[in-house]
Design a protein around this motif. Structure first.
Motif, short mmCIF file in Angstrom:
data_model
loop_
_atom_site.label_atom_id
_atom_site.label_comp_id
_atom_site.label_asym_id
_atom_site.label_seq_id
_atom_site.Cartn_x
_atom_site.Cartn_y
_atom_site.Cartn_z
N VAL A 104 72.25 4.55 74.56
CA VAL A 104 73.33 3.70 74.09
C VAL A 104 74.69 4.36 74.38
N CYS A 105 74.74 5.10 75.49
CA CYS A 105 76.01 5.66 75.97
C CYS A 105 77.07 4.55 75.98
N GLU A 106 78.27 4.89 75.53
CA GLU A 106 79.32 3.89 75.34
C GLU A 106 80.16 3.65 76.59
N ARG A 107 79.94 4.43 77.65
CA ARG A 107 80.86 4.38 78.79
C ARG A 107 80.25 3.91 80.11
N THR A 108 78.93 4.02 80.27
CA THR A 108 78.38 3.88 81.62
C THR A 108 78.02 2.45 82.01
N ASN A 109 78.00 1.54 81.06
CA ASN A 109 77.69 0.15 81.41
C ASN A 109 78.96 -0.53 81.90
N ARG A 110 79.03 -0.78 83.18
CA ARG A 110 80.24 -1.38 83.74
C ARG A 110 80.34 -2.87 83.43
N ASN A 111 79.31 -3.44 82.82
CA ASN A 111 79.36 -4.82 82.33
C ASN A 111 79.19 -4.84 80.82
N LYS A 112 79.85 -3.93 80.14
CA LYS A 112 79.62 -3.77 78.71
C LYS A 112 79.94 -5.04 77.92
N HIS A 113 80.83 -5.87 78.44
CA HIS A 113 81.14 -7.12 77.74
C HIS A 113 79.91 -8.04 77.71
N MET A 114 79.09 -8.01 78.77
CA MET A 114 77.88 -8.81 78.79
C MET A 114 76.87 -8.28 77.79
N ALA A 115 76.73 -6.96 77.74
CA ALA A 115 75.78 -6.36 76.80
C ALA A 115 76.22 -6.62 75.36
N ALA A 116 77.51 -6.52 75.12
CA ALA A 116 78.01 -6.75 73.76
C ALA A 116 77.77 -8.20 73.33
N LYS A 117 77.88 -9.12 74.28
CA LYS A 117 77.63 -10.53 73.95
C LYS A 117 76.16 -10.76 73.65
N ALA A 118 75.28 -10.05 74.37
CA ALA A 118 73.84 -10.24 74.17
C ALA A 118 73.31 -9.47 72.98
N PHE A 119 73.83 -8.25 72.77
CA PHE A 119 73.23 -7.34 71.79
C PHE A 119 74.16 -6.95 70.64
N GLY A 120 75.41 -7.35 70.70
CA GLY A 120 76.36 -6.98 69.66
C GLY A 120 77.19 -5.76 70.00
N HIS A 121 76.62 -4.84 70.77
CA HIS A 121 77.32 -3.66 71.27
C HIS A 121 76.82 -3.40 72.69
N HIS A 131 72.22 -7.25 85.24
CA HIS A 131 73.67 -7.06 85.16
C HIS A 131 74.15 -6.91 83.72
N ILE A 132 73.29 -7.25 82.76
CA ILE A 132 73.61 -6.97 81.36
C ILE A 132 73.71 -5.47 81.13
N THR A 133 72.97 -4.69 81.91
CA THR A 133 73.02 -3.23 81.79
C THR A 133 73.75 -2.58 82.96
N GLY A 134 74.68 -3.32 83.56
CA GLY A 134 75.56 -2.73 84.57
C GLY A 134 75.35 -3.20 85.98
N GLY A 135 74.18 -3.74 86.28
CA GLY A 135 73.92 -4.21 87.64
C GLY A 135 73.96 -3.11 88.68
N TYR A 136 73.56 -1.89 88.32
CA TYR A 136 73.58 -0.78 89.27
C TYR A 136 72.41 -0.88 90.24
N PRO A 137 72.64 -0.66 91.54
CA PRO A 137 71.53 -0.64 92.49
C PRO A 137 70.49 0.39 92.09
N GLY A 138 69.21 0.03 92.29
CA GLY A 138 68.12 0.90 91.88
C GLY A 138 67.66 1.84 92.96
N GLY A 139 66.59 2.55 92.64
CA GLY A 139 66.13 3.65 93.48
C GLY A 139 64.88 3.37 94.29
N GLN A 140 64.42 2.11 94.36
CA GLN A 140 63.34 1.79 95.27
C GLN A 140 63.96 1.55 96.64
N ALA A 141 64.40 2.64 97.22
CA ALA A 141 65.23 2.61 98.42
C ALA A 141 65.20 3.97 99.09
#
Length: 390
Positions: A104-121, A131-141
């Motif tokens: 629940v790091c407060e800084r790393t979710n670049r879409n934190k407004h989406m997470a806050a809308k879904a989860f409250g924080h 994209h609720i958790t930032g939409g970061y590209p994954g590592g199956q690459a």
């Protein structure tokens, strides 16, 4: 580079996509040597988890070699370092990170407004997830950009294989945290729903933490066999009543500790509540199937603990809150605080207490990844854990 890319429900493709680049000072780029398909990826594959977009790169169990380092991460990493990448992206500096609550790091979710809308924080940013958790590209690459790389990494020795180390990224600390959250005592019976990869790690973690008796519930024969090999008794829910059998095993008291390693896509055989959940989910009146949660609440011994590492994404229905409250149960949940546990778990691997590679059943290249998603989802060909070598 090549990567496994989400194109829609049940449509994962091995595509050619642009190579990642350093975008922020604290970034690093790793060349992926091993990655894996996780049960949580199946929630995206079947599109039960909202917030996916066409073109998203999948995967959050990744390790490899550092090939480029941003200037803000050079005190922590250098080119050539061998690292496992936790699925949780952490800043290491916010109040939650300082308390060890990394997921629940407060800084790393670049879409934190989406997470806050879904989860409250907001939650932490996660690799290869919605994209609720930032939409970061994954590592199956073939390559992965790691943001906040000075903190979001686990350095690992050259003396151990990728397969021994890869699961420090997720399923090993997830199973471990699930067991730790139970505060296991030497007299405890621990019941674990789900004999998939996380359930297998939870079994072995509960035993390492001193449980008197571990019971695993599933209906896939090879998974139940693996659970027994790890020291658990087993219940096949297709053949007998889970609640009745657990009461028999515990002299009518119920297990003191219960772990839900299944989450939002729980299966059951010919139970009314399971059919109800499937019908509501089909018409979008319920996002998650909580059969396991209900069963745990009913069977857990009063004053016991429920631990929930299984992922839930939205809303559930018909949860017996009266039983939960009146029995005085405690529920502990959450995505895994990976870096809280990895020093200890790496030591245990090095000392030979556990070799997490036991769970691997399939090894493939990226080009075979899309087919393996379906094999893993359908539990075909004895599939329990898939490792991909890009």
């Amino acid at each position: 580079m090549r990567a496994l890319v989400w194109h829609g429900a049940q449509d994962i493709r091995c595509d050619t996509v642009p190579d990642p680049k350093i975008e922020q000072d604290r970034d690093a780029i790793i060349k992926v040597t091993s990655c894996a398909i996780c049960g949580s990826d199946l929630h995206l594959y079947d599109h039960f988890m909202p917030g996916m977009e066409k073109g998203d790169i999948m995967g959050h169990e990744t390790m490899g070699e550092v090939v480029e380092v941003g200037k803000g991460a050079k005190d922590a990493l250098k080119v050539g370092d061998r690292v496992v990448i936790p699925f949780t992206i952490i800043c290491g500096e916010c109040d939650q990170c300082k308390r060890g609550f990394f997921s629940v790091c407060e800084r790393t979710n670049r879409n934190k407004h989406m997470a806050a809308k879904a989860f409250g924080h907001t939650t932490a940013g996660l690799f290869g997830y919605t994209h609720i958790t930032g939409g970061y590209p994954g590592g199956q690459a073939e390559y992965l950009r790691v943001p906040f790389a000075d903190k979001t990494h686990i350095k690992v020795p050259s003396t151990l294989s990728d397969e021994q180390l890869l699961f420090l990224s997720d399923i090993f600390p997830t199973g471990w945290q699930a067991a730790v959250q139970c505060d296991i005592q030497p007299t405890d019976t621990v019941a674990i729903w789900g004999a998939g990869p996380v359930g297998q790690m939870a079994i072995r973690s509960a035993i390492l933490l001193g449980a008197k008796h571990v019971v695993c519930i599933d209906n896939v024969p090879e998974r139940l066999e693996m659970a027994r090999a790890g020291g658990a008794s087993t219940i096949n829910f297709s053949e007998e009543s889970v609640i009745e059998r657990l009461f028999q095993m515990t002299a009518g008291k119920g297990p003191e500790k219960c772990i839900d390693s299944v989450g939002m896509e729980a299966h059951a055989t010919a139970t009314i509540d399971a059919m109800y959940d499937r019908a509501k989910q089909a018409v979008m009146l319920e996002s998650d199937r909580p059969h396991v949660l209900r069963e745990m609440i009913y069977v857990c011994r009063p004053a016991g603990t429920l631990s929930v590492p299984g992922v839930y994404g939205g809303l559930i229905d018909k949860v017996p809150m009266g039983a939960f409250m009146n029995k005085g149960l405690t529920m502990r949940t959450g995505q895994t605080h990976v870096n809280r546990w990895t020093d200890d778990l790496l030591r245990r691997i090095e000392e030979g207490q556990i070799d997490p590679s036991f769970v691997i059943t399939h090894r493939v290249g990226l080009e075979d990844g899309p087919a393996m998603y379906k094999t893993f989802r359908d539990k075909k060909d004895g599939c329990i854990k898939v490792v991909i070598r890009p």
